[in-house]
Design a protein around this motif. Structure first.
Motif, PDB file in Angstrom:
ATOM      1  N   MET A  94       0.825  -1.211   0.000  1.00 20.09           N
ATOM      2  CA  MET A  94       0.000   0.000   0.000  1.00 20.09           C
ATOM      3  C   MET A  94       0.858   1.259   0.000  1.00 20.09           C
ATOM      4  SD  MET A  94      -2.903  -1.386   2.685  1.00 20.09           S
ATOM      5  CE  MET A  94      -3.974   0.036   2.613  1.00 20.09           C
ATOM      6  N   ASP A  95       0.252   2.356  -0.418  1.00 24.90           N
ATOM      7  CA  ASP A  95       0.936   3.642  -0.533  1.00 24.90           C
ATOM      8  C   ASP A  95       0.927   4.375   0.801  1.00 24.90           C
ATOM      9  OD1 ASP A  95       1.706   6.295  -1.081  1.00 24.90           O
ATOM     10  OD2 ASP A  95       0.859   6.222  -3.099  1.00 24.90           O
ATOM     11  N   ARG A  96       2.117   4.588   1.373  1.00 20.96           N
ATOM     12  CA  ARG A  96       2.207   5.277   2.659  1.00 20.96           C
ATOM     13  C   ARG A  96       1.703   6.720   2.590  1.00 20.96           C
ATOM     14  NH1 ARG A  96       3.187   0.600   3.732  1.00 20.96           N
ATOM     15  NH2 ARG A  96       4.386  -0.155   5.505  1.00 20.96           N
ATOM     16  N   ALA A  97       1.806   7.331   1.445  1.00 20.03           N
ATOM     17  CA  ALA A  97       1.411   8.741   1.323  1.00 20.03           C
ATOM     18  C   ALA A  97      -0.103   8.916   1.295  1.00 20.03           C
ATOM     19  CB  ALA A  97       2.030   9.356   0.076  1.00 20.03           C
ATOM     20  N   GLU A 102      -5.739   3.686   6.398  1.00 20.13           N
ATOM     21  CA  GLU A 102      -6.154   2.290   6.206  1.00 20.13           C
ATOM     22  C   GLU A 102      -5.086   1.331   6.722  1.00 20.13           C
ATOM     23  OE1 GLU A 102      -7.673  -0.796   2.713  1.00 20.13           O
ATOM     24  OE2 GLU A 102      -7.196   1.297   2.209  1.00 20.13           O
ATOM     25  N   ILE A 103      -3.817   1.668   6.477  1.00 18.01           N
ATOM     26  CA  ILE A 103      -2.714   0.845   6.991  1.00 18.01           C
ATOM     27  C   ILE A 103      -2.786   0.764   8.512  1.00 18.01           C
ATOM     28  CG2 ILE A 103      -0.220   0.804   7.337  1.00 18.01           C
ATOM     29  CD1 ILE A 103       0.036   1.959   4.475  1.00 18.01           C
ATOM     30  N   ARG A 104      -2.992   1.902   9.148  1.00 16.50           N
ATOM     31  CA  ARG A 104      -3.051   1.939  10.606  1.00 16.50           C
ATOM     32  C   ARG A 104      -4.171   1.051  11.141  1.00 16.50           C
ATOM     33  NH1 ARG A 104      -6.288   5.138  13.087  1.00 16.50           N
ATOM     34  NH2 ARG A 104      -6.430   6.584  11.333  1.00 16.50           N
ATOM     35  N   ARG A 105      -5.328   1.101  10.507  1.00 18.61           N
ATOM     36  CA  ARG A 105      -6.457   0.293  10.965  1.00 18.61           C
ATOM     37  C   ARG A 105      -6.207  -1.192  10.741  1.00 18.61           C
ATOM     38  NH1 ARG A 105      -9.379   4.968   9.136  1.00 18.61           N
ATOM     39  NH2 ARG A 105      -9.460   4.148   7.001  1.00 18.61           N
ATOM     40  N   LEU A 106      -5.607  -1.533   9.621  1.00 16.69           N
ATOM     41  CA  LEU A 106      -5.323  -2.947   9.337  1.00 16.69           C
ATOM     42  C   LEU A 106      -4.353  -3.526  10.362  1.00 16.69           C
ATOM     43  CD1 LEU A 106      -4.953  -2.853   5.448  1.00 16.69           C
ATOM     44  CD2 LEU A 106      -6.670  -4.155   6.722  1.00 16.69           C
TER      45      LEU A 106
END
Length: 214
Positions: A94-97, A102-106
């Protein structure tokens, strides 16, 4: 001893030595009394089999960064085996920018988090250390279930010794690893102490009789 002299510091414990059987049993009993489900297993191979048995197919699973998981093959089983909805490879793509929320929730709320800890005390507490903190929300309560694989060398008498193990033993080893892999040292930026598990059946500690990982 003159006024300028100071007493020698206590010798650093042999943090790489596995705890004897009676200490493991005492630690397992203390963890159980604090609400953790504990299984004492022979080695990392046994833990690898047990993790396979504990996690149903199709479950979303996040693996915390851990030499224990890497060396045992558990990390590869989960993230490359195709049996689970593996969170880590999805997040890495996934794109950090643009997708950081969404990354944090996953990372924070998988069905199951699998990892290890830096130390476990004979009084029944787990101590996790992290540079980024990415695994700590799921460890502390975000994941539906947590499974920690803990080598016998990580057992220490108490919390103060656990913190010394983090700084004196784990950090130098992890820094050497991250320096070789990423060109930078590690740091203990976040610490999590789990003193008890208030939700029965949520947290499982696979306590190994042999030393595994850092």
């Amino acid at each position: 001893m003159t006024a300028q002299q100071t007493a020698p510091l206590p010798a650093t414990p042999a943090f790489a030595d596995p705890a004897p059987a009676q200490v493991l049993e005492r630690t397992a009993a203390a963890l159980t009394a604090h609400g953790f489900t504990v299984e004492v297993l022979d080695d990392a191979a046994a833990a690898r089999t047990r993790v396979h048995e504990l996690i149903p197919d199709g479950t979303s699973v996040f693996t915390g960064a851990s030499e224990t998981l890497r060396l045992s093959g558990i990390d590869e089983d989960i993230n490359a085996g195709g049996r689970y909805q593996a969170v880590k490879p999805r997040v890495l793509a996934m794109d950090r920018a643009t997708q950081m929320d969404e990354i944090r929730r996953l990372l924070a709320t998988p069905d199951v988090v699998v990892g290890s800890v830096a130390a476990v005390t004979e009084t029944g507490s787990l101590v996790a250390a992290s540079g980024s903190g990415s695994q700590l929300p799921s460890y502390s309560g975000g994941a539906g279930r947590a499974i920690w694989i803990v080598g016998a060398q990580k057992v220490v008498p108490d919390l103060s010794t656990a913190l010394r193990r983090v700084e004196d033993h784990c950090l130098p080893l992890e820094s050497a690893r991250t320096q070789a892999a990423h060109g930078r040292p590690s740091a203990v930026n976040r610490l999590l102490v789990l003193n008890a598990e208030p939700f029965p059946g949520r947290s499982t500690v696979l306590l190994l009789r042999k030393a595994t990982g850092f």
